[in-house]
Design a protein around this motif. Structure first.
Motif, mmCIF file in Angstrom:
data_model
loop_
_atom_site.group_PDB
_atom_site.id
_atom_site.type_symbol
_atom_site.label_atom_id
_atom_site.label_comp_id
_atom_site.label_asym_id
_atom_site.label_seq_id
_atom_site.Cartn_x
_atom_site.Cartn_y
_atom_site.Cartn_z
ATOM 1 N N ARG A 73 -77.266 -87.702 -0.388
ATOM 2 C CA ARG A 73 -77.044 -87.480 1.038
ATOM 3 C C ARG A 73 -76.121 -86.291 1.266
ATOM 4 O O ARG A 73 -76.376 -85.432 2.111
ATOM 5 N N ILE A 74 -75.039 -86.243 0.500
ATOM 6 C CA ILE A 74 -74.074 -85.156 0.641
ATOM 7 C C ILE A 74 -74.732 -83.824 0.280
ATOM 8 O O ILE A 74 -74.567 -82.829 0.989
ATOM 9 N N ARG A 88 -77.171 -82.800 3.120
ATOM 10 C CA ARG A 88 -76.471 -82.337 4.322
ATOM 11 C C ARG A 88 -75.780 -80.994 4.087
ATOM 12 O O ARG A 88 -75.800 -80.124 4.953
ATOM 13 N N SER A 89 -75.179 -80.829 2.918
ATOM 14 C CA SER A 89 -74.485 -79.566 2.647
ATOM 15 C C SER A 89 -75.487 -78.419 2.503
ATOM 16 O O SER A 89 -75.236 -77.314 2.987
ATOM 17 N N LEU A 141 -66.393 -86.458 1.794
ATOM 18 C CA LEU A 141 -67.708 -85.834 1.977
ATOM 19 C C LEU A 141 -68.760 -86.862 2.369
ATOM 20 O O LEU A 141 -69.632 -86.584 3.196
ATOM 21 N N TRP A 142 -68.662 -88.047 1.808
ATOM 22 C CA TRP A 142 -69.588 -89.133 2.144
ATOM 23 C C TRP A 142 -69.461 -89.482 3.629
ATOM 24 O O TRP A 142 -70.457 -89.609 4.335
ATOM 25 N N SER A 160 -70.722 -86.678 5.901
ATOM 26 C CA SER A 160 -72.163 -86.414 5.815
ATOM 27 C C SER A 160 -72.983 -87.518 6.469
ATOM 28 O O SER A 160 -74.213 -87.509 6.364
ATOM 29 N N VAL A 202 -71.795 -80.797 11.471
ATOM 30 C CA VAL A 202 -71.563 -80.277 10.118
ATOM 31 C C VAL A 202 -70.285 -79.453 9.997
ATOM 32 O O VAL A 202 -69.912 -79.087 8.883
ATOM 33 N N LEU A 207 -67.742 -81.123 7.728
ATOM 34 C CA LEU A 207 -68.295 -81.161 6.371
ATOM 35 C C LEU A 207 -68.168 -79.787 5.717
ATOM 36 O O LEU A 207 -67.723 -79.681 4.571
#
Length: 145
Positions: free
Chosen positions: A96-97, A100-101, A124-125, A128, A134, A137
């Motif tokens: 997931r991280i 998203r990143s 980060l979890w 995200s 964002v 993040l």
């Protein structure tokens, strides 16, 4: 100070709860409302920032939180016990991280993931999570990497 650089909304008085404390509370199996956090004296907030449930002991940290908030506005809530591994340390969390990143234009390499500590992975979890913007993040990735 007990906050990350990107947590710009948290002032020197710790009026808002840093993500690091949220992680500690998750480990301790407690949810603490903002009202209870803000009812604590500054020194008590600092103590919850300083103590580490993995060092002090999960039950001891939970007991400390319950003791400090006893008789204060708001009420802590017991959370289900965390599975092992912790949710932020799983392959699902990593995927997931990473997704998203990458979508935000700041891919997270396998080497960078391996270099992250437990607290950084937690942050980060959380940042995200679906529905979150964002910006934080990206700021956290910039700070950690």
């Amino acid at each position: 100070m007990y906050k990350f650089g990107f947590e710009t909304e948290i002032d020197v008085h710790l009026g808002l709860m840093p993500l690091g404390v949220r992680r500690k509370l998750d480990i301790a199996g407690l949810k603490l409302p903002l009202e209870s956090w803000q009812a604590l004296r500054f020194e008590e907030r600092c103590r919850l920032c300083e103590e580490e449930p993995d060092t002090l002991g999960v039950e001891a940290y939970a007991a400390l939180v319950r003791l400090l908030v006893e008789g204060r506005p708001g009420q802590w809530v017991a959370l289900p016990a965390l599975p092992s591994p912790r949710p932020w340390a799983t392959q699902e969390a990593r995927a997931r991280i990473e997704a998203r990143s990458e979508a935000a234009g700041r891919p997270l390499s396998a080497e960078a993931w391996e270099a992250l500590g437990d607290e950084q992975r937690y942050v980060l979890w959380r940042l995200s999570e679906p529905g979150r913007g964002v910006q934080k993040l990206l700021a956290a990735l910039e700070e950690f990497l």
